[in-house]
Structure formats: structure tokens, C-alpha cells
Design a protein around this motif. Structure first.
Motif, PDB file in Angstrom:
ATOM      1  N   GLY A  87       0.811  -1.210   0.000  1.00  9.62           N
ATOM      2  CA  GLY A  87       0.000   0.000   0.000  1.00  9.62           C
ATOM      3  C   GLY A  87       0.842   1.256   0.000  1.00  9.62           C
ATOM      4  O   GLY A  87       2.042   1.244   0.297  1.00  9.62           O
ATOM      5  N   ASP A  88       0.195   2.355  -0.316  1.00  8.78           N
ATOM      6  CA  ASP A  88       0.869   3.646  -0.452  1.00  8.78           C
ATOM      7  C   ASP A  88       0.534   4.539   0.732  1.00  8.78           C
ATOM      8  O   ASP A  88      -0.635   4.785   1.026  1.00  8.78           O
ATOM      9  CB  ASP A  88       0.416   4.308  -1.756  1.00  8.78           C
ATOM     10  N   ASP A  89       1.568   5.039   1.418  1.00 10.48           N
ATOM     11  CA  ASP A  89       1.322   5.966   2.529  1.00 10.48           C
ATOM     12  C   ASP A  89       1.294   7.417   2.057  1.00 10.48           C
ATOM     13  O   ASP A  89       1.161   8.339   2.858  1.00 10.48           O
ATOM     14  CB  ASP A  89       2.381   5.797   3.617  1.00 10.48           C
ATOM     15  N   GLY A  90       1.427   7.610   0.744  1.00  7.48           N
ATOM     16  CA  GLY A  90       1.366   8.952   0.181  1.00  7.48           C
ATOM     17  C   GLY A  90       2.714   9.590  -0.047  1.00  7.48           C
ATOM     18  O   GLY A  90       2.827  10.544  -0.828  1.00  7.48           O
ATOM     19  N   ALA A  91       3.755   9.097   0.622  1.00  8.80           N
ATOM     20  CA  ALA A  91       5.065   9.735   0.512  1.00  8.80           C
ATOM     21  C   ALA A  91       5.640   9.619  -0.891  1.00  8.80           C
ATOM     22  O   ALA A  91       6.161  10.587  -1.448  1.00  8.80           O
ATOM     23  CB  ALA A  91       6.030   9.130   1.534  1.00  8.80           C
ATOM     24  N   LEU A  92       5.558   8.429  -1.483  1.00 13.68           N
ATOM     25  CA  LEU A  92       6.110   8.249  -2.822  1.00 13.68           C
ATOM     26  C   LEU A  92       5.317   9.064  -3.848  1.00 13.68           C
ATOM     27  O   LEU A  92       5.900   9.708  -4.717  1.00 13.68           O
ATOM     28  CB  LEU A  92       6.100   6.769  -3.209  1.00 13.68           C
ATOM     29  N   SER A  93       4.002   9.044  -3.732  1.00  9.44           N
ATOM     30  CA  SER A  93       3.168   9.789  -4.673  1.00  9.44           C
ATOM     31  C   SER A  93       3.502  11.272  -4.631  1.00  9.44           C
ATOM     32  O   SER A  93       3.605  11.931  -5.673  1.00  9.44           O
ATOM     33  CB  SER A  93       1.686   9.579  -4.357  1.00  9.44           C
ATOM     34  N   GLU A  94       3.694  11.811  -3.420  1.00 15.80           N
ATOM     35  CA  GLU A  94       3.992  13.232  -3.291  1.00 15.80           C
ATOM     36  C   GLU A  94       5.370  13.555  -3.853  1.00 15.80           C
ATOM     37  O   GLU A  94       5.546  14.543  -4.568  1.00 15.80           O
ATOM     38  CB  GLU A  94       3.913  13.649  -1.825  1.00 15.80           C
ATOM     39  N   ALA A  95       6.358  12.710  -3.552  1.00 13.17           N
ATOM     40  CA  ALA A  95       7.713  12.963  -4.039  1.00 13.17           C
ATOM     41  C   ALA A  95       7.785  12.876  -5.552  1.00 13.17           C
ATOM     42  O   ALA A  95       8.468  13.674  -6.204  1.00 13.17           O
ATOM     43  CB  ALA A  95       8.690  11.977  -3.404  1.00 13.17           C
ATOM     44  N   MET A  96       7.080  11.919  -6.152  1.00 11.99           N
ATOM     45  CA  MET A  96       7.126  11.763  -7.599  1.00 11.99           C
ATOM     46  C   MET A  96       6.316  12.842  -8.311  1.00 11.99           C
ATOM     47  O   MET A  96       6.645  13.232  -9.432  1.00 11.99           O
ATOM     48  CB  MET A  96       6.628  10.379  -7.998  1.00 11.99           C
TER      49      MET A  96
END
Length: 255
Positions: free
Chosen positions: A42-51
Motif C-alpha cells: 500500500g501507499d502511505d502517500g510519501a512516494l506519490s507526493e515525491a514523484m
């Protein structure tokens, strides 16, 4: 003398940061490169925000079945796949998506030289081109994606004539000189014009770029005000024209 309290200043800074993050997500989703992540953790949002700051929109699903659905919907530039993703076998998933194109596939693994080596090897044989360690670090992932057949860097960096806009650094340079303290609305306006240059961007498209889908969006006079301010910041490096009844266009100054 300013009487603004430190708390008010901090609050304003946080609000601006939140606005910039929301803008970058919207930009990446509508105009950026697409990265599909298939990973049960699952995604904690950190990768989505950084990318998003690099012009890449992340769609994260937790099974290969959902991955097939999102692959067809988003036509991703790259696919990041964990070898323990449930659903159809990950190697079979890679084979299935490669029959419908040639996406750049990256295998995600906690320890590719240990217990997962066989599963990672199967993904490589099926068509994966690289391996990245979990949990995923955006800088390392970006480095791998930079070698993808379909370029991703172009979505973070735009160049029109002497103007260079970089979403990763949230910066604009004209003839190599950075425009300091560029307001967010003018940054969004310039980005929208550069994406279409030298074509025309309609007023409605500019409203979407600057204010999203909010119901209370300003009219043409507000857009014109931001255009006027942007023109002065560009110092003649480009011409921003009003095309009556259509919208605005940006072209480099031929001189």
C-alpha cells in the motif's frame, strides 16, 4: 513595521506549501508521466507526493488483477511490480502487459539476493528491466525511470526558447537567470502556456490549471491580470498574446 505574528507567518507558509503540493499532484495527474505501482504493502502517500514534484503521477494498486485494470486505463510509462503481489502470478502479469505494449517494468524487492531472488529472477525473465529496493526511495526510483524508453524527465522540465521551467525545483529561469519569488498562479499560468506553446490555451483550460475544478472560479479579467504580471516578469523573452474569443498563446521573442 509588520505586526504579523510568527504563528501567522508559519501558518501562511504551511498553507502555501499545501497549495503547491496540491498543484503538483494536479499537474502530474493531468499532464505528467504515469507510473503504475502494483504492491500489496500500500501507499502511505510519501512516494506519490515525491514523484508528483518530478512530474510523475503514481497510481498504486495492491493486486495484479487491479493492476491489469489500471494498466489499460492509464497506459503507464513504467510499471513497478512487487514479486509478492496477489492475484495472477506477477511473472504472468508482466507477460500480459507486454503483449499490449512495451512498458518499462521494474521489480520491487526487500532483498533481491536473498529469499526473493527466485521471484525477482522470474520477473526479469518475463521482461522486467531493473530492480529497486522496498520501501521505495523516490530519488533512486527517479534515476531508474530516467532510463525508461519513454522519457519521464520532459514532464518535470519544460523549455520554450530561453525560458526553462522545472517542476522538481519549482523554478523558472529566463536566459539562465532565475525569476525570484514567482507566485504560484503565475507559475501555473506559465506552465500551461509552455505545455501548449505556440498553440492557444483557452480561458477554461487556464481556469482549470490555475483554480482546478472549484465552483467559484474567477472570470477573464483575473486571468488577464495574471497574464499582465507574467509578461512583466518575462522581460520580453516571450510574447504572450490574447487571441480574441479563444484564449492565450506563448511564443519566444524572435529577437
Amino acid at each position: 513595521m509588520s505586526t504579523q505574528s510568527p504563528r501567522a507567518s508559519f501558518s501562511g507558509s504551511v498553507t502555501r506549501q499545501q497549495t503547491v503540493r496540491a498543484y503538483l499532484h494536479r499537474w502530474a495527474e493531468t499532464a505528467g508521466a504515469q507510473l503504475l505501482v502494483v504492491d500489496p504493502m500500500g501507499d502511505d502517500g510519501a512516494l506519490s507526493e515525491a514523484m508528483a514534484g518530478r512530474g510523475v503521477h503514481v497510481t498504486w494498486v495492491t493486486s495484479t488483477i487491479d493492476g491489469l485494470v489500471e494498466f489499460g486505463r492509464t497506459d503507464p510509462h513504467a510499471v513497478l511490480l512487487a514479486p509478492d503481489a496477489p492475484g495472477i502470478a506477477p511473472a504472468e502479469f508482466v507477460g500480459a502487459i507486454r503483449r499490449h505494449g512495451s512498458p518499462y517494468v521494474i521489480a520491487g524487492a526487500v532483498d533481491p539476493s536473498g529469499a526473493e531472488s527466485r521471484e525477482v529472477g522470474a520477473l526479469i525473465l518475463a521482461g522486467a528491466s531493473a530492480v529497486v529496493l522496498r520501501p521505495y526511495a523516490a530519488p533512486h526510483l527517479w534515476e531508474l525511470l530516467s532510463h525508461a524508453p519513454r522519457s519521464l524527465a520532459e514532464h518535470a522540465r519544460l523549455e520554450v526558447g530561453p525560458i526553462v521551467l522545472d517542476a522538481t525545483a519549482y523554478s523558472v529561469r529566463v536566459h539562465g537567470e532565475r525569476i525570484a519569488d514567482l507566485p504560484l498562479k503565475e507559475f501555473e499560468l506559465l506552465r500551461a502556456l509552455m505545455l501548449r506553446a505556440p498553440g492557444v490555451v483557452s480561458d477554461d483550460e487556464l481556469r482549470d490549471a490555475l483554480w482546478g475544478t472549484a465552483s467559484s472560479r474567477p472570470g477573464g479579467n483575473t486571468i488577464a491580470m495574471h497574464v499582465t504580471r507574467l509578461r512583466s516578469r518575462l522581460h520580453g523573452a516571450a510574447v504572450v498574446r490574447r487571441i480574441r474569443g479563444r484564449g492565450y498563446s506563448l511564443t519566444p521573442d524572435p529577437d
